[in-house]
Enzyme design. Structure first.
Site, PDB file in Angstrom:
ATOM      1  CG  ASN A 185      -4.767  16.146   0.150  1.00  0.00           C
ATOM      2  OD1 ASN A 185      -4.251  15.497   1.051  1.00  0.00           O
ATOM      3  ND2 ASN A 185      -6.064  16.173  -0.048  1.00  0.00           N
ATOM      4  CB  SER A 231      -5.623   4.780   2.161  1.00  0.00           C
ATOM      5  OG  SER A 231      -5.535   5.940   1.382  1.00  0.00           O
ATOM      6  CE  LYS A 264      -3.925   2.188   0.612  1.00  0.00           C
ATOM      7  NZ  LYS A 264      -3.721   2.880  -0.670  1.00  0.00           N
ATOM      8  CE  LYS A 324       4.469   7.687  -2.181  1.00  0.00           C
ATOM      9  NZ  LYS A 324       3.756   8.212  -1.008  1.00  0.00           N
ATOM     10  N   GLY A 363      -2.997   8.457  -3.903  1.00  0.00           N
ATOM     11  CA  GLY A 363      -2.398   9.689  -4.410  1.00  0.00           C
ATOM     12  C   GLY A 363      -1.138  10.087  -3.658  1.00  0.00           C
ATOM     13  CG  ASP A 364       3.107  11.353  -2.737  1.00  0.00           C
ATOM     14  OD1 ASP A 364       3.086  11.149  -1.526  1.00  0.00           O
ATOM     15  OD2 ASP A 364       4.020  12.006  -3.284  1.00  0.00           O
ATOM     16  CD  GLN A 377       3.264   4.744   2.290  1.00  0.00           C
ATOM     17  OE1 GLN A 377       3.741   5.674   1.650  1.00  0.00           O
ATOM     18  NE2 GLN A 377       2.181   4.880   3.017  1.00  0.00           N
TER      19      GLN A 377
END
Ligand code: NDP
Length: 443
Positions: free
Chosen positions: A238, A375, A88, A124, A163-164, A109
């Site tokens: 964001n 998420s 993820k 990622k 997203g990123d 991550q």
């Protein structure tokens, strides 16, 4: 005794990937107390294994621009670790993207997802494609071409991208549409989806809100809270937008935000509706802010934002945006807390400056985990074919952030470095993954 040869070998094996070297070095140095205490981690060569992705995919992404000309970008998906659950992690579309950036993000991550307590591995991906200045049709054609390769590597129980930087609701929509067409199945394969088609309420707000919930916990150590405090929130995407919104809801005041061109200072507090209008509706530049707020000031040069005086600094734009010099200026100006919304926004030297000055410091892995945690909640809702209310998701997010803070703080105490949340978060994230890898044998 730190065995430096482990780090040396990893760095030599991954030449030129400076951001990845930085991330690996920071984690390796700070988890030493755990490596010393638990011999099994050294015997099982856990760090050497964690620093090598389970799988890396690089691929060609050809697409047609509006002039009918062929453009070629490079796509990436690095699946780092699946000990705790399906891979993820987000997708970044930015011209600076290369393997070293994706690997640093994927490596971080793994530990971040572990801290959330949810069953998620770490990965990622992204591309050197720049969505800025492209038409919606160009972005769509790029996303479709990107998915034409990526679909075979992902899946609701395999790897779930999100997203990123440069990947928001629009991009997730185009990516999802193409995935669905290719596999002929409606899967919860991406998170950050639209609310009409499987997205979770509060996912858009989650990273920024979560950051502020984490900050609230940090401030309690000094018997402080957000009310009446001034803050700087770099970036205006964001994470920054919803950080500003939550700080204001809690009685604080964000006086400056930025983008890659420069920063805006508004002593009356940044107007979040103007910010949303510029960035979410018009995809404009932060310099447009002063058209609506002529008393505010715009200055070129994004990193100069750290020369401003404020109680709290929230780096929410990109990696290495606070260097040693900026950290020293922030300390001189009396900053009491720094919490990282962006990934690795402070250099290792800057973090040392904050720690030496007794500034409360919340590292990204812990402080910005609210996005991926929510998420995870979106994935849970998709598999139940249910939608939870905003309040329910927000309450879970708050609990998760509190829990991440407590885990990180408790672990810092357990390993003799009370209050050092870098040590606490890294060790807490690492040990859970390490123990799971040992349980699962040499795979
Ligand atoms: P967005 O694309 O929405 O916004 C990024 C913001 O940062 C923009 O204002 C952009 O300015 C600025 N920025 C990007 N690159 C640079 C640069 N090189 N120098 C200065 N400013 C820059 O991204 P997000 O808000 O989603 O992400 C921001 C950070 O938060 C990233 O580090 C990301 O990895 C991290 N993060 C995001 C999560 C999420 O849920 N979205 C979750 C956890 C972490 P410009 O428009 O001029 O490029």
């Amino acid at each position: 005794m730190v065995d430096k040869s482990v780090l040396d070998r990893i760095i030599k094996k991954n030449p030129g990937e400076t951001e990845f070297h930085q991330a690996v070095t920071e984690v390796y140095n700070t988890i030493q107390p755990a490596l010393e205490k638990h011999r099994k981690y050294r015997d099982e060569k856990i760090f050497e294994r964690i620093a090598e992705p389970e799988r890396q995919v690089m691929f060609r992404v050809p697409w047609l621009d509006d002039e009918g000309e062929i453009q070629v970008n490079r796509g990436f998906r690095v699946q780092f670790n699946s000990a705790l659950g399906p891979y993820k992690g987000g997708l970044r579309f930015h011209p600076s993207v290369y393997l070293g950036i994706i690997k640093f993000l994927g490596f971080e991550q793994v530990f971040k997802n572990s801290l959330t307590g949810l069953p998620m591995g770490g990965s990622k991906g992204g591309s050197d494609f720049d969505p800025k200045g492209k038409s919606d049709k160009e972005v769509m054609r790029f996303c479709q071409s990107f998915m034409n390769e990526m679909f075979r590597h992902i899946g609701a129980d395999t790897d779930v991208p999100a997203g990123d930087i440069g990947v928001g609701g629009r991009e997730i929509g185009y990516l999802f549409g193409q995935y669905k067409k290719l596999v002929n199945r409606w899967d919860g394969v991406l998170t950050g989806k639209g609310l009409n088609w499987g997205g979770s309420l509060a996912r858009t707000e989650a990273t920024g809100y979560g950051l502020v919930y984490f900050l609230e916990e940090m401030l309690k150590v000094k018997k402080e809270n957000i009310k009446g405090k001034t803050a700087i929130s770099s970036g205006s995407g964001n994470v920054s937008i919803y950080t500003v919104e939550k700080i204001h809801q809690l009685g604080g005041k964000v006086v400056a935000v930025s983008d890659s061109g420069g920063y805006v200072y508004d002593k009356d507090g940044i107007d979040v509706n103007t910010l949303k209008d510029i960035k979410e509706v018009h995809r404009g530049r932060i310099s447009d802010y002063i058209k609506k707020h002529p008393k505010a000031e715009y200055h070129e040069g994004s990193t100069k934002i750290w020369n401003l005086k404020a109680d709290i600094a929230l780096p929410n734009a990109t990696q290495n945006e606070i260097d040693k010099k900026s950290a020293e200026i922030l300390v001189k100006n009396g900053v009491i807390a720094v919490a990282e919304g962006a990934n690795m926004p402070s250099t290792i030297e800057a973090i040392d400056v904050f720690h030496e000055a007794g500034v409360l410091f919340g590292p990204a892995k812990a402080a910005n985990a609210g996005g991926v945690a929510t998420s995870g909640l979106e994935m849970a809702q998709n598999s139940q074919r249910m939608s939870w209310s905003f309040e329910e998701v927000d309450a879970r997010l708050k609990d998760i952030m509190k829990n991440i803070y407590e885990q990180s703080y408790k672990t810092s105490v357990e390993y003799g470095q009370k209050g050092n949340l870098v040590v606490g978060a890294n060790i807490a994230g690492f040990t859970k993954v390490a123990d799971s890898m040992i349980d699962q044998g040499l795979v």
